[in-house]
Design a protein around this motif. Structure first.
Motif, PDB file in Angstrom:
ATOM      1  N   GLN A 125      -6.781  12.499   1.479  1.00  0.00           N
ATOM      2  CA  GLN A 125      -8.242  12.513   1.438  1.00  0.00           C
ATOM      3  C   GLN A 125      -8.787  13.937   1.519  1.00  0.00           C
ATOM      4  OE1 GLN A 125     -10.207   9.929   4.287  1.00  0.00           O
ATOM      5  NE2 GLN A 125     -10.528   8.429   2.668  1.00  0.00           N
ATOM      6  N   GLU A 126      -8.169  14.757   2.344  1.00  0.00           N
ATOM      7  CA  GLU A 126      -8.637  16.132   2.461  1.00  0.00           C
ATOM      8  C   GLU A 126      -8.463  16.879   1.144  1.00  0.00           C
ATOM      9  OE1 GLU A 126     -10.283  17.458   5.102  1.00  0.00           O
ATOM     10  OE2 GLU A 126     -10.209  15.387   5.815  1.00  0.00           O
ATOM     11  N   MET A 127      -7.375  16.606   0.459  1.00  0.00           N
ATOM     12  CA  MET A 127      -7.163  17.235  -0.847  1.00  0.00           C
ATOM     13  C   MET A 127      -8.199  16.750  -1.853  1.00  0.00           C
ATOM     14  SD  MET A 127      -3.008  17.249  -1.238  1.00  0.00           S
ATOM     15  CE  MET A 127      -3.152  17.952  -2.897  1.00  0.00           C
ATOM     16  N   ALA A 128      -8.465  15.449  -1.841  1.00  0.00           N
ATOM     17  CA  ALA A 128      -9.453  14.888  -2.762  1.00  0.00           C
ATOM     18  C   ALA A 128     -10.848  15.406  -2.437  1.00  0.00           C
ATOM     19  CB  ALA A 128      -9.422  13.360  -2.690  1.00  0.00           C
ATOM     20  N   LEU A 129     -11.114  15.607  -1.169  1.00  0.00           N
ATOM     21  CA  LEU A 129     -12.423  16.092  -0.736  1.00  0.00           C
ATOM     22  C   LEU A 129     -12.704  17.486  -1.288  1.00  0.00           C
ATOM     23  CD1 LEU A 129     -14.884  15.465   1.060  1.00  0.00           C
ATOM     24  CD2 LEU A 129     -13.631  16.466   2.974  1.00  0.00           C
ATOM     25  N   GLY A 152     -11.749  18.541  -4.127  1.00  0.00           N
ATOM     26  CA  GLY A 152     -11.820  18.495  -5.579  1.00  0.00           C
ATOM     27  C   GLY A 152     -13.193  18.109  -6.088  1.00  0.00           C
ATOM     28  N   GLU A 153     -13.219  17.676  -7.320  1.00  0.00           N
ATOM     29  CA  GLU A 153     -14.470  17.259  -7.942  1.00  0.00           C
ATOM     30  C   GLU A 153     -14.415  15.763  -8.245  1.00  0.00           C
ATOM     31  OE1 GLU A 153     -14.948  19.673 -11.383  1.00  0.00           O
ATOM     32  OE2 GLU A 153     -15.268  21.537 -10.245  1.00  0.00           O
ATOM     33  N   GLY A 154     -15.531  15.226  -8.673  1.00  0.00           N
ATOM     34  CA  GLY A 154     -15.572  13.818  -9.042  1.00  0.00           C
ATOM     35  C   GLY A 154     -16.244  12.963  -7.994  1.00  0.00           C
ATOM     36  N   ASP A 155     -16.456  11.713  -8.365  1.00  0.00           N
ATOM     37  CA  ASP A 155     -17.169  10.787  -7.493  1.00  0.00           C
ATOM     38  C   ASP A 155     -16.460  10.562  -6.164  1.00  0.00           C
ATOM     39  OD1 ASP A 155     -19.111  10.477  -9.420  1.00  0.00           O
ATOM     40  OD2 ASP A 155     -18.273   8.617 -10.226  1.00  0.00           O
ATOM     41  N   ASN A 156     -15.132  10.489  -6.195  1.00  0.00           N
ATOM     42  CA  ASN A 156     -14.420  10.162  -4.970  1.00  0.00           C
ATOM     43  C   ASN A 156     -14.615  11.216  -3.885  1.00  0.00           C
ATOM     44  OD1 ASN A 156     -12.715   8.389  -3.464  1.00  0.00           O
ATOM     45  ND2 ASN A 156     -11.036   9.826  -3.748  1.00  0.00           N
ATOM     46  N   ALA A 157     -14.732  12.466  -4.280  1.00  0.00           N
ATOM     47  CA  ALA A 157     -14.988  13.516  -3.291  1.00  0.00           C
ATOM     48  C   ALA A 157     -16.292  13.232  -2.554  1.00  0.00           C
ATOM     49  CB  ALA A 157     -15.031  14.878  -3.968  1.00  0.00           C
ATOM     50  N   GLY A 158     -17.293  12.781  -3.292  1.00  0.00           N
ATOM     51  CA  GLY A 158     -18.560  12.424  -2.663  1.00  0.00           C
ATOM     52  C   GLY A 158     -18.444  11.210  -1.764  1.00  0.00           C
ATOM     53  N   PHE A 159     -17.698  10.197  -2.227  1.00  0.00           N
ATOM     54  CA  PHE A 159     -17.506   8.996  -1.418  1.00  0.00           C
ATOM     55  C   PHE A 159     -16.811   9.332  -0.091  1.00  0.00           C
ATOM     56  CE2 PHE A 159     -17.007   6.551  -5.666  1.00  0.00           C
ATOM     57  CZ  PHE A 159     -18.383   6.524  -5.827  1.00  0.00           C
ATOM     58  N   ILE A 160     -15.814  10.201  -0.166  1.00  0.00           N
ATOM     59  CA  ILE A 160     -15.080  10.602   1.035  1.00  0.00           C
ATOM     60  C   ILE A 160     -15.992  11.362   1.986  1.00  0.00           C
ATOM     61  CG2 ILE A 160     -13.204  12.039   1.919  1.00  0.00           C
ATOM     62  CD1 ILE A 160     -11.707  11.426  -0.723  1.00  0.00           C
ATOM     63  N   ALA A 161     -16.741  12.313   1.440  1.00  0.00           N
ATOM     64  CA  ALA A 161     -17.601  13.145   2.277  1.00  0.00           C
ATOM     65  C   ALA A 161     -18.667  12.325   2.992  1.00  0.00           C
ATOM     66  CB  ALA A 161     -18.250  14.233   1.423  1.00  0.00           C
ATOM     67  N   GLU A 162     -19.270  11.371   2.284  1.00  0.00           N
ATOM     68  CA  GLU A 162     -20.392  10.633   2.847  1.00  0.00           C
ATOM     69  C   GLU A 162     -19.976   9.520   3.795  1.00  0.00           C
ATOM     70  OE1 GLU A 162     -22.678   9.336  -0.493  1.00  0.00           O
ATOM     71  OE2 GLU A 162     -23.694  11.248  -0.716  1.00  0.00           O
ATOM     72  N   VAL A 163     -18.877   8.832   3.474  1.00  0.00           N
ATOM     73  CA  VAL A 163     -18.489   7.658   4.266  1.00  0.00           C
ATOM     74  C   VAL A 163     -16.981   7.574   4.494  1.00  0.00           C
ATOM     75  CG1 VAL A 163     -18.581   5.128   4.415  1.00  0.00           C
ATOM     76  CG2 VAL A 163     -20.450   6.364   3.321  1.00  0.00           C
ATOM     77  N   GLY A 164     -16.203   7.764   3.430  1.00  0.00           N
ATOM     78  CA  GLY A 164     -14.788   7.434   3.467  1.00  0.00           C
ATOM     79  C   GLY A 164     -13.956   8.181   4.477  1.00  0.00           C
ATOM     80  N   TRP A 209       0.806  -1.217   0.000  1.00  0.00           N
ATOM     81  CA  TRP A 209       0.000   0.000   0.000  1.00  0.00           C
ATOM     82  C   TRP A 209       0.848   1.280   0.000  1.00  0.00           C
ATOM     83  CZ3 TRP A 209      -4.904   0.275  -1.216  1.00  0.00           C
ATOM     84  CH2 TRP A 209      -5.797  -0.748  -0.869  1.00  0.00           C
ATOM     85  N   ALA A 210       2.078   1.190   0.473  1.00  0.00           N
ATOM     86  CA  ALA A 210       2.892   2.385   0.729  1.00  0.00           C
ATOM     87  C   ALA A 210       2.956   3.379  -0.427  1.00  0.00           C
ATOM     88  CB  ALA A 210       4.295   1.966   1.160  1.00  0.00           C
ATOM     89  N   PRO A 211       3.129   2.936  -1.682  1.00  0.00           N
ATOM     90  CA  PRO A 211       3.213   3.925  -2.769  1.00  0.00           C
ATOM     91  C   PRO A 211       1.941   4.741  -2.964  1.00  0.00           C
ATOM     92  CG  PRO A 211       4.090   1.790  -3.467  1.00  0.00           C
ATOM     93  CD  PRO A 211       3.389   1.571  -2.168  1.00  0.00           C
ATOM     94  N   MET A 212       0.832   4.291  -2.382  1.00  0.00           N
ATOM     95  CA  MET A 212      -0.441   4.982  -2.570  1.00  0.00           C
ATOM     96  C   MET A 212      -0.834   5.853  -1.387  1.00  0.00           C
ATOM     97  SD  MET A 212      -2.484   1.859  -4.402  1.00  0.00           S
ATOM     98  CE  MET A 212      -1.276   0.583  -4.014  1.00  0.00           C
ATOM     99  N   ALA A 213       0.055   5.975  -0.400  1.00  0.00           N
ATOM    100  CA  ALA A 213      -0.293   6.723   0.810  1.00  0.00           C
ATOM    101  C   ALA A 213      -0.504   8.204   0.538  1.00  0.00           C
ATOM    102  CB  ALA A 213       0.801   6.539   1.864  1.00  0.00           C
ATOM    103  N   GLY A 214       0.115   8.724  -0.487  1.00  0.00           N
ATOM    104  CA  GLY A 214       0.042  10.154  -0.745  1.00  0.00           C
ATOM    105  C   GLY A 214      -1.044  10.585  -1.693  1.00  0.00           C
ATOM    106  N   ARG A 215      -1.935   9.675  -2.063  1.00  0.00           N
ATOM    107  CA  ARG A 215      -3.031  10.068  -2.941  1.00  0.00           C
ATOM    108  C   ARG A 215      -4.276   9.253  -2.611  1.00  0.00           C
ATOM    109  NH1 ARG A 215       0.314   6.804  -6.363  1.00  0.00           N
ATOM    110  NH2 ARG A 215      -0.801   5.083  -7.363  1.00  0.00           N
ATOM    111  N   SER A 216      -5.407   9.883  -2.877  1.00  0.00           N
ATOM    112  CA  SER A 216      -6.683   9.218  -2.642  1.00  0.00           C
ATOM    113  C   SER A 216      -7.431   9.139  -3.958  1.00  0.00           C
ATOM    114  CB  SER A 216      -7.521  10.000  -1.612  1.00  0.00           C
ATOM    115  OG  SER A 216      -8.822   9.451  -1.513  1.00  0.00           O
ATOM    116  N   LEU A 217      -7.537   7.923  -4.479  1.00  0.00           N
ATOM    117  CA  LEU A 217      -8.245   7.721  -5.730  1.00  0.00           C
ATOM    118  C   LEU A 217      -9.632   7.114  -5.516  1.00  0.00           C
ATOM    119  CD1 LEU A 217      -5.300   6.339  -7.900  1.00  0.00           C
ATOM    120  CD2 LEU A 217      -6.148   8.693  -7.748  1.00  0.00           C
ATOM    121  N   TYR A 218      -9.791   6.416  -4.396  1.00  0.00           N
ATOM    122  CA  TYR A 218     -11.065   5.748  -4.119  1.00  0.00           C
ATOM    123  C   TYR A 218     -11.164   5.545  -2.607  1.00  0.00           C
ATOM    124  CZ  TYR A 218     -14.681   2.081  -4.349  1.00  0.00           C
ATOM    125  OH  TYR A 218     -15.820   1.323  -4.173  1.00  0.00           O
TER     126      TYR A 218
END
Length: 231
Positions: free
Chosen positions: A132-136, A138-150, A96-105
């Protein structure tokens, strides 16, 4: 289906006798082995669970995030029960380590956090929360997923890893009935209730833990559990 019905022995029997139907040349082979491991875990056959993890869930995984989710989800269930898994968590956290700096899903984030929390990788935990805060923002589906549950789910796992069980309970209770909004199957999202119950128990919220167990028993019968005969 059989997992969520508590039919673990039926699941083991079918999967062990028909591997050609679900394991050979299948994109879902790793995930199906994960389901088999859950059946064994449900009847406390821990050696079988660890063998399946080593041989099929971790050992044969081609390196897809979908497979990393299964790795974390299986070890976290053992972690909640206090079962020693040796160095397995370190190997999963490395994946998982290479993905710690980004939230795609957001659903993946929660499972990445399990590995970082279980191994005490505080820098990667922080990086994931920041991502996650950066993705939140932004736009797109993932921002919604983060806000509601993630967001709540990922932070709850981090809190559990830090021994802050009260925060885990506080974060998970509001999302447990809307967790379908960020994906995963019923069996996969069951990890939220399992974590909530264990956190409530460890925090001394025994009435809540018992109420959640009773709700679970009503919704998910346990036909494989030992039956007590009346005198």
């Amino acid at each position: 289906m059989m997992e969520m019905q508590g039919r673990r022995r039926d699941g083991i029997a079918w999967m062990r006798t028909t591997p050609q139907a679900w394991a050979q040349d299948s994109f879902l082979a790793v995930h199906n082995h994960w389901h088999l491991a859950l059946f064994h875990l449900g009847v406390d056959e821990i050696d079988d669970v660890l063998a399946l993890f080593d041989e099929a869930v971790f050992g044969r995984a081609p390196g897809l995030v979908f497979d990393f989710i299964d790795m974390s989800a299986l070890l976290w269930r053992l972690h909640l029960r206090g079962i020693d898994t040796g160095e397995r968590w370190q190997a999963v956290a490395d994946r998982w380590a290479p993905m710690a700096g980004r939230s795609l899903y957001a659903f993946s984030d929660m499972h990445a956090m399990m590995a970082f929390a279980a191994t005490g990788r505080t820098a990667q935990m922080r990086n994931l929360i920041d991502a996650q805060e950066m993705a939140l923002a932004g736009e797109g589906d993932n921002a919604g997923f983060i806000a509601e549950v993630g967001r709540a789910a990922t932070r709850a796992i981090a809190a559990f890893g830090e021994g802050d069980y009260a925060s885990t309970v506080r974060l998970l209770r509001p999302i447990r009935h809307v967790s379908h909004r960020f994906g995963g199957s019923h069996a996969q999202r069951d990890i939220i209730d399992l974590t909530l119950i264990e956190a409530a128990q460890r925090d001394g919220q025994r009435a809540l833990a018992e109420a959640l167990r009773a709700e679970r028993a009503f919704a998910k019968p346990e036909p494989d559990a030992p039956r007590v005969r009346s005198a």
